[in-house]
Design an enzyme around this catalytic site. Structure first.
Site, short mmCIF file in Angstrom:
data_model
loop_
_atom_site.label_atom_id
_atom_site.label_comp_id
_atom_site.label_asym_id
_atom_site.label_seq_id
_atom_site.Cartn_x
_atom_site.Cartn_y
_atom_site.Cartn_z
N ARG A 182 4.73 6.51 2.91
CA ARG A 182 4.09 7.70 3.48
C ARG A 182 3.35 7.30 4.76
O ARG A 182 2.98 6.13 4.94
CB ARG A 182 3.12 8.34 2.49
CG ARG A 182 1.94 7.47 2.12
CD ARG A 182 1.08 8.12 1.04
NE ARG A 182 -0.13 7.34 0.76
CZ ARG A 182 -0.18 6.28 0.01
NH1 ARG A 182 0.92 5.83 -0.58
NH2 ARG A 182 -1.33 5.64 -0.17
N CYS A 215 -1.50 0.40 15.22
CA CYS A 215 -2.49 0.85 14.24
C CYS A 215 -3.70 -0.09 14.21
O CYS A 215 -3.54 -1.32 14.09
CB CYS A 215 -1.86 0.92 12.85
SG CYS A 215 -3.00 1.58 11.59
N THR A 251 0.82 -1.22 0.00
CA THR A 251 0.00 0.00 0.00
C THR A 251 0.85 1.26 0.00
O THR A 251 0.33 2.36 -0.22
CB THR A 251 -0.92 0.03 1.25
OG1 THR A 251 -0.10 0.01 2.44
CG2 THR A 251 -1.85 -1.17 1.25
N CYS A 286 2.98 2.47 9.52
CA CYS A 286 2.06 2.61 10.64
C CYS A 286 2.76 2.43 11.98
O CYS A 286 3.87 1.89 12.05
CB CYS A 286 0.94 1.56 10.56
SG CYS A 286 0.01 1.56 9.03
N CYS A 310 -3.39 6.17 11.97
CA CYS A 310 -2.67 6.12 13.25
C CYS A 310 -1.61 7.21 13.37
O CYS A 310 -1.01 7.38 14.44
CB CYS A 310 -2.02 4.75 13.45
SG CYS A 310 -0.69 4.37 12.28
N CYS A 327 0.62 6.65 7.59
CA CYS A 327 -0.78 6.26 7.67
C CYS A 327 -1.59 7.41 8.28
O CYS A 327 -1.21 7.96 9.32
CB CYS A 327 -0.91 5.01 8.55
SG CYS A 327 -2.60 4.53 8.94
N ARG A 338 -6.67 -3.28 9.54
CA ARG A 338 -6.55 -4.71 9.36
C ARG A 338 -5.08 -5.09 9.10
O ARG A 338 -4.37 -4.39 8.39
CB ARG A 338 -7.41 -5.17 8.20
CG ARG A 338 -7.36 -6.67 7.96
CD ARG A 338 -8.01 -7.06 6.64
NE ARG A 338 -9.39 -6.60 6.57
CZ ARG A 338 -10.16 -6.80 5.51
NH1 ARG A 338 -9.67 -7.42 4.45
NH2 ARG A 338 -11.41 -6.37 5.51
#
Length: 359
Positions: free
Chosen positions: A80, A55, A47, A51, A85, A82, A58
């Site tokens: 980058r 976090c 993605t 995080c 969180c 999240c 899922r």
């Protein structure tokens, strides 16, 4: 019985736990353990985000995950933050600690635990717990270190000893000297650069090369490689140098043994006489707390001291260390896992790390 996420302990606090393999980090992320927020971040390359360990999103597939020491390292890898969180932002507890640190630095007098709790909207006992976990010192110990640092800066700037003591916020000279009982240099020593002190020294042949070791009556004050009397005099320009006599022979033998076997616990029992600011001494104490065989990046060490943005200052304190091996600055490596720099050469650093791992 296999280890599950809820059995992972933090015996030395979240910022100094050296047992974090990637397997453990993965189990921590699955458990969403908030205690490890700030210790590392989880990068999800499918993605393109990273995080906090806690976090609530899922859990991703394991093959898409890599772990990074801090947000800067994750962003350098092209990830980058999240938005859910916000790993690049401070949590409420982190904000409370930073707010308290700023208040302590601005205050003329020490702030009580009750006052710090009121400033941060936490109970005094809970605030003390989160502050100590983040900084490595209790609020009272941190404020004592801060007063010492102010006094030492004033002394270095030419202020009289008595003037520096009161300028730093001490109510009496006796309070200053009580705070410095664990430090080798007295206030007058600091102001005069060690004038009037005698430094005993010797050079010793080791398997790492010729080692210079020097000590005062209080303990070892210098350990280096490839140096001699001239370099020692440059380090202690106002001290009287004397070749080590029989009374220092046993101490120097202990030092040599600790260098030959840096993985042993013997080094912890060797007395040190160190000169440094309160911040430098905190860094050196953190270095000595790293277990043999383990390493930290500058960023991780800065985080352990409660200021993740202080990597440069930590590097400066690392470089100011006069006592190699016993204050193990060789345990600090580059964020990418490379050796990084070392005052006595990468070969000696690599060999020390190899020996500590039992190689």
């Amino acid at each position: 019985m296999s280890e599950t996420p809820d059995t992972i302990s933090m015996t030395d606090g979240p910022l100094t736990d050296g047992q974090l393999t990637d397997d453990r980090r993965w189990r921590i992320a699955l458990a969403k353990d908030r205690r490890f927020d700030g210790v590392f971040v989880t990068g999800v390359h499918s993605t393109g985000i990273y995080c906090r360990p806690s976090c609530p999103a899922r859990a991703p597939k394991r093959e898409n995950v890599r772990f990074y020491a801090d947000p800067a390292a994750a962003e350098a890898a092209g990830l980058r933050a999240c938005k859910r969180c916000a790993p690049d932002q401070h949590s409420r507890e982190e904000q409370a600690v930073l707010h308290a640190l700023a208040a302590m630095k601005e205050a003329e007098d020490s702030l009580s635990l009750d006052r710090l709790g009121a400033l941060t909207d936490y109970s005094p006992t809970h605030f003390q717990r989160i502050f100590t976990r983040a900084v490595g010192l209790s609020p009272a110990a941190y404020q004592r270190a801060l007063r010492r640092e102010r006094a030492e800066e004033a002394l270095a700037g030419g202020t009289s000893v008595t003037g520096a003591i009161y300028e730093a916020g001490y109510t009496s000279p006796s309070r200053f000297y009580d705070d410095r009982k664990d430090s080798g240099m007295t206030a007058s020593d600091w102001k005069d650069g060690g004038r009037g002190r005698t430094v005993h020294w010797a050079t010793v042949d080791t398997t790492l090369g010729t080692m210079l070791v020097a000590a005062t009556e209080r303990g070892v004050c210098c350990l280096s490689f490839g140096e001699g009397e001239a370099e020692l005099q440059a380090r202690f320009p106002h001290a009287e140098l004397a070749e080590g006599g029989e009374e220092f022979r046993r101490l120097f033998e202990q030092v040599a043994a600790a260098v030959e076997a840096p993985h042993s616990a013997a080094a912890a029992d060797i007395p040190l006489d160190v000169k440094g600011t309160a911040f430098q001494q905190r860094v050196w104490q953190a270095l000595r707390a790293i277990p043999p065989g383990e390493t930290r990046s500058y960023g991780q060490l800065a985080a352990a001291l409660g200021n993740p943005k202080a990597s440069r200052a930590v590097g400066g304190a690392n470089g100011a260390n006069n006592i190699a091996v016993l204050i193990p600055c060789h345990r600090v490596i580059a964020v990418d896992g490379g050796l990084g720099g070392y005052a006595y050469g990468s070969e000696i650093k690599a060999e020390l790390l190899r020996r500590e791992k039992g190689g």
